[in-house]
Motif scaffolding. Structure first.
Motif, PDB file in Angstrom:
ATOM      1  N   ASP A  20       6.646  -6.239  10.434  1.00  0.00           N
ATOM      2  CA  ASP A  20       5.562  -6.435  11.418  1.00  0.00           C
ATOM      3  C   ASP A  20       4.622  -7.553  10.971  1.00  0.00           C
ATOM      4  O   ASP A  20       3.866  -8.088  11.764  1.00  0.00           O
ATOM      5  CB  ASP A  20       4.731  -5.139  11.554  1.00  0.00           C
ATOM      6  CG  ASP A  20       5.595  -3.919  11.872  1.00  0.00           C
ATOM      7  OD1 ASP A  20       6.564  -4.078  12.638  1.00  0.00           O
ATOM      8  OD2 ASP A  20       5.325  -2.844  11.314  1.00  0.00           O
ATOM      9  N   HIS A 158       9.841   9.087  15.898  1.00  0.00           N
ATOM     10  CA  HIS A 158       8.825   8.750  14.899  1.00  0.00           C
ATOM     11  C   HIS A 158       7.461   8.625  15.579  1.00  0.00           C
ATOM     12  O   HIS A 158       7.163   7.608  16.212  1.00  0.00           O
ATOM     13  CB  HIS A 158       9.192   7.416  14.238  1.00  0.00           C
ATOM     14  CG  HIS A 158       8.394   7.065  13.013  1.00  0.00           C
ATOM     15  ND1 HIS A 158       7.038   7.198  12.922  1.00  0.00           N
ATOM     16  CD2 HIS A 158       8.789   6.537  11.831  1.00  0.00           C
ATOM     17  CE1 HIS A 158       6.618   6.794  11.745  1.00  0.00           C
ATOM     18  NE2 HIS A 158       7.646   6.391  11.055  1.00  0.00           N
ATOM     19  N   HIS A 160       3.724   7.585  15.698  1.00  0.00           N
ATOM     20  CA  HIS A 160       3.309   6.374  14.975  1.00  0.00           C
ATOM     21  C   HIS A 160       1.928   5.956  15.449  1.00  0.00           C
ATOM     22  O   HIS A 160       1.626   5.984  16.650  1.00  0.00           O
ATOM     23  CB  HIS A 160       4.316   5.255  15.268  1.00  0.00           C
ATOM     24  CG  HIS A 160       4.179   4.027  14.435  1.00  0.00           C
ATOM     25  ND1 HIS A 160       3.072   3.230  14.447  1.00  0.00           N
ATOM     26  CD2 HIS A 160       5.026   3.455  13.558  1.00  0.00           C
ATOM     27  CE1 HIS A 160       3.235   2.208  13.624  1.00  0.00           C
ATOM     28  NE2 HIS A 160       4.401   2.323  13.065  1.00  0.00           N
ATOM     29  N   ASP A 188       6.993  11.700   9.172  1.00  0.00           N
ATOM     30  CA  ASP A 188       6.401  10.628   8.371  1.00  0.00           C
ATOM     31  C   ASP A 188       5.037  11.125   7.882  1.00  0.00           C
ATOM     32  O   ASP A 188       4.100  11.311   8.675  1.00  0.00           O
ATOM     33  CB  ASP A 188       6.243   9.348   9.224  1.00  0.00           C
ATOM     34  CG  ASP A 188       5.696   8.175   8.414  1.00  0.00           C
ATOM     35  OD1 ASP A 188       6.329   7.115   8.409  1.00  0.00           O
ATOM     36  OD2 ASP A 188       4.626   8.338   7.789  1.00  0.00           O
ATOM     37  N   HIS A 191       1.873   8.604   8.573  1.00  0.00           N
ATOM     38  CA  HIS A 191       1.316   8.469   9.928  1.00  0.00           C
ATOM     39  C   HIS A 191       0.602   9.733  10.371  1.00  0.00           C
ATOM     40  O   HIS A 191      -0.415   9.677  11.060  1.00  0.00           O
ATOM     41  CB  HIS A 191       2.420   8.067  10.910  1.00  0.00           C
ATOM     42  CG  HIS A 191       2.720   6.602  10.842  1.00  0.00           C
ATOM     43  ND1 HIS A 191       2.056   5.674  11.598  1.00  0.00           N
ATOM     44  CD2 HIS A 191       3.574   5.917  10.066  1.00  0.00           C
ATOM     45  CE1 HIS A 191       2.501   4.460  11.303  1.00  0.00           C
ATOM     46  NE2 HIS A 191       3.426   4.587  10.366  1.00  0.00           N
ATOM     47  N   HIS A 214      10.165  10.134   6.263  1.00  0.00           N
ATOM     48  CA  HIS A 214       9.514   8.981   5.616  1.00  0.00           C
ATOM     49  C   HIS A 214       8.386   9.507   4.751  1.00  0.00           C
ATOM     50  O   HIS A 214       7.492  10.205   5.250  1.00  0.00           O
ATOM     51  CB  HIS A 214       8.926   8.034   6.658  1.00  0.00           C
ATOM     52  CG  HIS A 214       9.954   7.174   7.317  1.00  0.00           C
ATOM     53  ND1 HIS A 214       9.647   6.345   8.376  1.00  0.00           N
ATOM     54  CD2 HIS A 214      11.276   7.004   7.073  1.00  0.00           C
ATOM     55  CE1 HIS A 214      10.737   5.699   8.755  1.00  0.00           C
ATOM     56  NE2 HIS A 214      11.745   6.074   7.976  1.00  0.00           N
ATOM     57  N   LYS A 216       5.185   8.654   2.576  1.00  0.00           N
ATOM     58  CA  LYS A 216       4.179   7.726   2.085  1.00  0.00           C
ATOM     59  C   LYS A 216       2.832   8.471   2.019  1.00  0.00           C
ATOM     60  O   LYS A 216       2.591   9.415   2.760  1.00  0.00           O
ATOM     61  CB  LYS A 216       4.043   6.474   2.938  1.00  0.00           C
ATOM     62  CG  LYS A 216       3.954   6.616   4.421  1.00  0.00           C
ATOM     63  CD  LYS A 216       4.145   5.216   5.029  1.00  0.00           C
ATOM     64  CE  LYS A 216       4.183   5.248   6.517  1.00  0.00           C
ATOM     65  NZ  LYS A 216       4.766   4.028   7.088  1.00  0.00           N
ATOM     66  N   GLU A 272       8.692   4.962   2.107  1.00  0.00           N
ATOM     67  CA  GLU A 272       8.312   3.845   2.960  1.00  0.00           C
ATOM     68  C   GLU A 272       6.797   3.695   2.857  1.00  0.00           C
ATOM     69  O   GLU A 272       6.058   4.553   3.374  1.00  0.00           O
ATOM     70  CB  GLU A 272       8.700   4.152   4.403  1.00  0.00           C
ATOM     71  CG  GLU A 272       8.219   3.107   5.397  1.00  0.00           C
ATOM     72  CD  GLU A 272       8.257   3.636   6.792  1.00  0.00           C
ATOM     73  OE1 GLU A 272       7.576   4.636   7.058  1.00  0.00           O
ATOM     74  OE2 GLU A 272       8.972   3.065   7.612  1.00  0.00           O
ATOM     75  N   GLU A 274       4.486   0.603   3.218  1.00  0.00           N
ATOM     76  CA  GLU A 274       4.253  -0.833   3.379  1.00  0.00           C
ATOM     77  C   GLU A 274       2.848  -1.194   2.889  1.00  0.00           C
ATOM     78  O   GLU A 274       1.877  -0.561   3.296  1.00  0.00           O
ATOM     79  CB  GLU A 274       4.464  -1.271   4.810  1.00  0.00           C
ATOM     80  CG  GLU A 274       3.518  -0.718   5.853  1.00  0.00           C
ATOM     81  CD  GLU A 274       4.051   0.507   6.576  1.00  0.00           C
ATOM     82  OE1 GLU A 274       4.593   1.413   5.922  1.00  0.00           O
ATOM     83  OE2 GLU A 274       3.884   0.546   7.792  1.00  0.00           O
TER      84      GLU A 274
HETATM   85  O1  LIG Z   1       8.734   3.895  10.070  1.00  0.00           O
HETATM   86  C1  LIG Z   1       7.990   2.920  10.185  1.00  0.00           C
HETATM   87  C2  LIG Z   1       8.501   1.622  10.771  1.00  0.00           C
HETATM   88  C3  LIG Z   1       7.551   0.466  10.531  1.00  0.00           C
HETATM   89  O2  LIG Z   1       7.842  -0.656  11.263  1.00  0.00           O
HETATM   90  C4  LIG Z   1       6.155   0.972  10.788  1.00  0.00           C
HETATM   91  O3  LIG Z   1       5.232   0.039  11.121  1.00  0.00           O
HETATM   92  C5  LIG Z   1       5.794   1.848   9.608  1.00  0.00           C
HETATM   93  O4  LIG Z   1       4.444   2.171   9.519  1.00  0.00           O
HETATM   94  C6  LIG Z   1       6.640   3.067   9.715  1.00  0.00           C
HETATM   95  O5  LIG Z   1       6.227   4.203   9.351  1.00  0.00           O
END
Ligand SMILES: O=C1C[C@@H](O)[C@H](O)[C@@H](O)C1=O
Ligand SMILES: [Co+2]
Length: 299
Positions: A20, A158, A160, A188, A191, A214, A216, A272, A274
């Motif tokens: 992104d 997902h 988000h 996730d 998020h 996911h 994080k 994940e 980022e």
């Molecule tokens: O799974 C995801 C895909 C990414 O492109 C997104 O922005 C990221 O935050 C995410 O959890």
């Protein structure tokens, strides 16, 4: 608890090069990314936009590193384009993943999303979907779920930040509107936490529907700044809202592992997180995350 034969650990390439925000790690190669994932002790990767589009080239790069593809993000646009357009794009995406042996397709509706705009305040301008938009998304997702099953695969929705399916209430509404057999969930932790939800409570509610994960964590002081300074999602990412499990301060990891373990979760757990690779060396953070998971699961 976990069956070590059926629980796999992967990484998301976004930790190296941000799809992104290409200025974050744009100089890093997909070869370096895959090599460092393997070096850190992972066996799977999701597909990033720098990965080769040629199947044989990608398969060779994976094979020599002992790596597999476990998922690739798919963007649905049911709210802004004809359903057929998303369906045709999905079939191509599905078939590429099927050829690589993946069993899951993580996706989200992004037609009216603000996640990709660097200057749009995330919490103030988050889209509110209309009844008609919810209906289009629900029906479209069920069709994608049927198409995935044709190849013995499953989609995983997902939720988000900034997409209109951000809060637990919005997720509840979509889950209630869709067949659980056709529209499973991608859990996730980041998020859910970013949205102000309790990720353990969300997992407890939907664990039977979870097909992909996911992992994080969130840095609380950055979350406060995103709210106070009206930052966008991408500004939050650049400021380090996300980090790997074991490094953040908001996710209740013991609670997450307890529920996944009690429900014998099988499949992939993908790290994940980022963030700016110039500030947070992706290899160092991948090693940190793998060590944390090993300590929590013994795997
Ligand atoms: O799974 C995801 C895909 C990414 O492109 C997104 O922005 C990221 O935050 C995410 O959890
Ligand atoms: Co995610």
């Amino acid at each position: 608890m976990f069956n070590k034969e059926k629980l796999h650990f992967g990484c998301a390439p976004i930790n190296w090069t941000n799809d992104d925000l290409p200025e974050l790690g744009g100089e890093l190669t997909y070869q370096q990314c895959l090599s460092e994932m393997a070096l850190a002790g992972f066996t799977g990767s999701e597909i990033g936009n720098k990965y080769p589009k040629d199947l044989d080239t990608l398969k060779k790069a994976l094979d020599i590193r002992g790596m597999r593809i476990c998922n690739a993000w798919f963007s649905c646009e049911f709210t802004t384009k004809p359903m057929e357009e998303t369906i045709e794009n999905f079939k191509k995406h599905r078939d590429f993943l099927h050829a690589l042996g993946a069993k899951v397709i993580g996706l989200a509706e992004v037609g009216v999303s603000i996640q990709g705009y660097e200057d749009v305040p995330l919490f103030k301008k988050a889209p509110i979907l209309t009844d008609e938009q919810f209906e289009k998304i629900a029906r479209g997702l069920e069709e994608l779920g049927r198409l995935a099953k044709e190849k013995d695969m499953e989609i995983a929705y997902h939720y988000h930040m900034g997409t209109g399916i951000q809060s637990l209430d919005e997720l509840d509404r979509l889950m209630d509107m869709t067949d659980p057999q056709l529209v499973p969930l991608l859990f996730d932790t980041g998020h859910a936490t970013f949205a102000g939800e309790d990720s353990v409570a969300l997992l407890e509610k939907y664990v039977k529907r979870v097909r992909h994960v996911h992992f994080k964590d969130v840095r609380s002081e950055v979350l406060e700044r995103v709210k106070k300074e009206d930052l966008s999602f991408l500004q939050g990412v650049k400021e380090g809202i996300f980090t790997v499990p074991g490094d953040g301060d908001m996710v209740d990891w013991d609670g997450v592992f307890k529920i996944l373990g009690e429900n014998n979760y099988e499949g992939w757990i993908v790290i994940e997180a980022e963030q700016d690779p110039a500030k947070a060396d992706p290899l160092e953070y991948a090693i940190k995350a793998r060590k944390f998971i090993q300590e929590k699961t013994g795997i």
